[in-house]
Design a protein around this motif. Sequence first.
Motif, PDB file in Angstrom:
ATOM      1  N   PHE A 203       0.842  -1.201   0.000  1.00 39.10           N
ATOM      2  CA  PHE A 203       0.000   0.000   0.000  1.00 39.10           C
ATOM      3  C   PHE A 203       0.876   1.249   0.000  1.00 39.10           C
ATOM      4  O   PHE A 203       0.614   2.197  -0.753  1.00 39.10           O
ATOM      5  CB  PHE A 203      -0.918   0.018   1.226  1.00 39.10           C
ATOM      6  N   ALA A 204       1.912   1.270   0.837  1.00 37.03           N
ATOM      7  CA  ALA A 204       2.800   2.435   0.901  1.00 37.03           C
ATOM      8  C   ALA A 204       3.507   2.644  -0.435  1.00 37.03           C
ATOM      9  O   ALA A 204       3.586   3.774  -0.949  1.00 37.03           O
ATOM     10  CB  ALA A 204       3.826   2.248   2.028  1.00 37.03           C
ATOM     11  N   ALA A 205       4.010   1.550  -1.023  1.00 40.03           N
ATOM     12  CA  ALA A 205       4.700   1.647  -2.316  1.00 40.03           C
ATOM     13  C   ALA A 205       3.754   2.145  -3.404  1.00 40.03           C
ATOM     14  O   ALA A 205       4.125   2.980  -4.236  1.00 40.03           O
ATOM     15  CB  ALA A 205       5.280   0.281  -2.698  1.00 40.03           C
ATOM     16  N   ALA A 206       2.528   1.640  -3.401  1.00 44.12           N
ATOM     17  CA  ALA A 206       1.558   2.042  -4.421  1.00 44.12           C
ATOM     18  C   ALA A 206       1.200   3.513  -4.301  1.00 44.12           C
ATOM     19  O   ALA A 206       1.165   4.239  -5.310  1.00 44.12           O
ATOM     20  CB  ALA A 206       0.300   1.180  -4.306  1.00 44.12           C
ATOM     21  N   LEU A 207       0.928   3.984  -3.101  1.00 46.11           N
ATOM     22  CA  LEU A 207       0.560   5.388  -2.910  1.00 46.11           C
ATOM     23  C   LEU A 207       1.664   6.323  -3.386  1.00 46.11           C
ATOM     24  O   LEU A 207       1.405   7.337  -4.049  1.00 46.11           O
ATOM     25  CB  LEU A 207       0.256   5.657  -1.435  1.00 46.11           C
ATOM     26  N   LEU A 208       2.903   5.991  -3.041  1.00 46.15           N
ATOM     27  CA  LEU A 208       4.030   6.815  -3.470  1.00 46.15           C
ATOM     28  C   LEU A 208       4.099   6.849  -4.992  1.00 46.15           C
ATOM     29  O   LEU A 208       4.274   7.914  -5.596  1.00 46.15           O
ATOM     30  CB  LEU A 208       5.335   6.247  -2.890  1.00 46.15           C
ATOM     31  N   GLY A 209       3.913   5.696  -5.621  1.00 45.28           N
ATOM     32  CA  GLY A 209       3.954   5.631  -7.073  1.00 45.28           C
ATOM     33  C   GLY A 209       2.817   6.370  -7.742  1.00 45.28           C
ATOM     34  O   GLY A 209       2.997   7.042  -8.763  1.00 45.28           O
ATOM     35  N   PHE A 210       1.607   6.234  -7.174  1.00 39.10           N
ATOM     36  CA  PHE A 210       0.468   6.967  -7.737  1.00 39.10           C
ATOM     37  C   PHE A 210       0.762   8.469  -7.748  1.00 39.10           C
ATOM     38  O   PHE A 210       0.485   9.162  -8.729  1.00 39.10           O
ATOM     39  CB  PHE A 210      -0.798   6.710  -6.906  1.00 39.10           C
ATOM     40  N   ASN A 211       1.311   8.946  -6.657  1.00 42.72           N
ATOM     41  CA  ASN A 211       1.567  10.384  -6.539  1.00 42.72           C
ATOM     42  C   ASN A 211       2.657  10.843  -7.495  1.00 42.72           C
ATOM     43  O   ASN A 211       2.504  11.849  -8.198  1.00 42.72           O
ATOM     44  CB  ASN A 211       1.953  10.733  -5.103  1.00 42.72           C
ATOM     45  N   TRP A 212       3.752  10.113  -7.556  1.00 45.15           N
ATOM     46  CA  TRP A 212       4.853  10.515  -8.422  1.00 45.15           C
ATOM     47  C   TRP A 212       4.468  10.422  -9.900  1.00 45.15           C
ATOM     48  O   TRP A 212       4.865  11.263 -10.701  1.00 45.15           O
ATOM     49  CB  TRP A 212       6.081   9.658  -8.139  1.00 45.15           C
ATOM     50  N   ALA A 213       3.700   9.407 -10.258  1.00 49.35           N
ATOM     51  CA  ALA A 213       3.262   9.275 -11.656  1.00 49.35           C
ATOM     52  C   ALA A 213       2.396  10.452 -12.065  1.00 49.35           C
ATOM     53  O   ALA A 213       2.486  10.955 -13.206  1.00 49.35           O
ATOM     54  CB  ALA A 213       2.505   7.963 -11.840  1.00 49.35           C
TER      55      ALA A 213
END
Length: 416
Positions: free
Chosen positions: A47-57
């Motif tokens: 979940f933490a990895a996904a949220l960070l990626g969603f934001n950076w993308a």
Amino acid sequence: MVFLSLLDERLKPKGSRDPLGFEQVWTKYGRQVVGNLTTITNSLENFAAALLGFNWANELNKDISDNDEHKLISATFLKYEQLAAYLRHENKSGSIMGITRVKERMGDIERNSFDLGTSSNETILSDQVGYGLWGFYSSASRDSGLIYGNKRRLTPKGLQIVELIESKLDKAKLIKLIEQSSVTLVEVKELSSQYMAALNDKEVAQQLIQALMKGKSRSLDISSQYELWLKTQQIYSQQGVNGLDSKNMGNFISQLKLLDLSDELNSSLSNIENIERVLVALNHVFHYCRTNDGKNIDEINQLLLAQNYQFEYLPIHLPPLEVQNKDKIQQVLNSLRSYDYISVIEQLADLNKKVMSERQGAPWIEVDSKKLIKVRMKQEKFRLFKQADLQEHWDYDYFLGSFLDISKSYLEANDG
């Protein structure tokens, strides 16, 4: 559903073939208790990895025209997920989606860099969009109030968590790597520990677990899921991790019901127990039939009667809630409680035919005009249960299991 050859086997949803349509039935009851998690979303780190990626993308594509934005956001996310997977594998993460390809590439001693992109030699899953973090962690993040929309933009709460993760990272260096077409092994080794420490930071985990357990409900303090979380912590404080075994769901629910539960949660858990017992009993007969191709149902009836099963433990009526094929399942239950195995087999075959027809497929078993069982999907290994196993075995746990896995990992990591 067809699963591609290089998709991690552990990602395959339980019940994906589901010949009697019981997955949807169980889900209806389970969703009364856990409303946002799925069968796959069982890792806080993911979940933490996904949220960070969603934001950076989204950040990296904020100036793109609207027509191309979604496509470029998802493509950028794939590159981020690939980079994150290499960083996580270097630090021995056990939650990576796409571990097969990542492990193979990082195990190649002649390789000193890893390409990032959308081609088959860059992606870490055969269908990384559908079966990676972008696909599997979106709905649960959305239903937890952390992202919104198809572009996975962050809500204020999601952004708060991401900003906390970013504060522990060299963001500029990681963003630069995502914008490149490859990452070197040296760069992976340099940034791996920092990245993993940020994802698994205690404050990050605390904010994330609260968001996941509360979801988007406005009545956070009285929602069944949040109450379940509070009671799960109580069980952990009394029994430690032994009380939170997702492979022993019956014991977990029994322990919960010894606590002071609200009427709503207590009723929902009872419904889950009751529907599970019914579905296990019906699956038991159905899968036994799959080992008896060509046999007369009278013979199978005698074999089952010889087991001397007692079905008084089964509910007389299915628990309340309107579910798919409820009338047909109730009929089979009635026959089973009457020990009329011939009717049970015929009714299960009829249910199987209906379910498979709706999927434009052939039934797994049929009973012909001579009362012989014809099996299309044979079960090679199956042993009839003993009475105790029949009453205690669980075929389904789905997102309730994911809830327990996440709870257990969080509580272990933050004990004391």
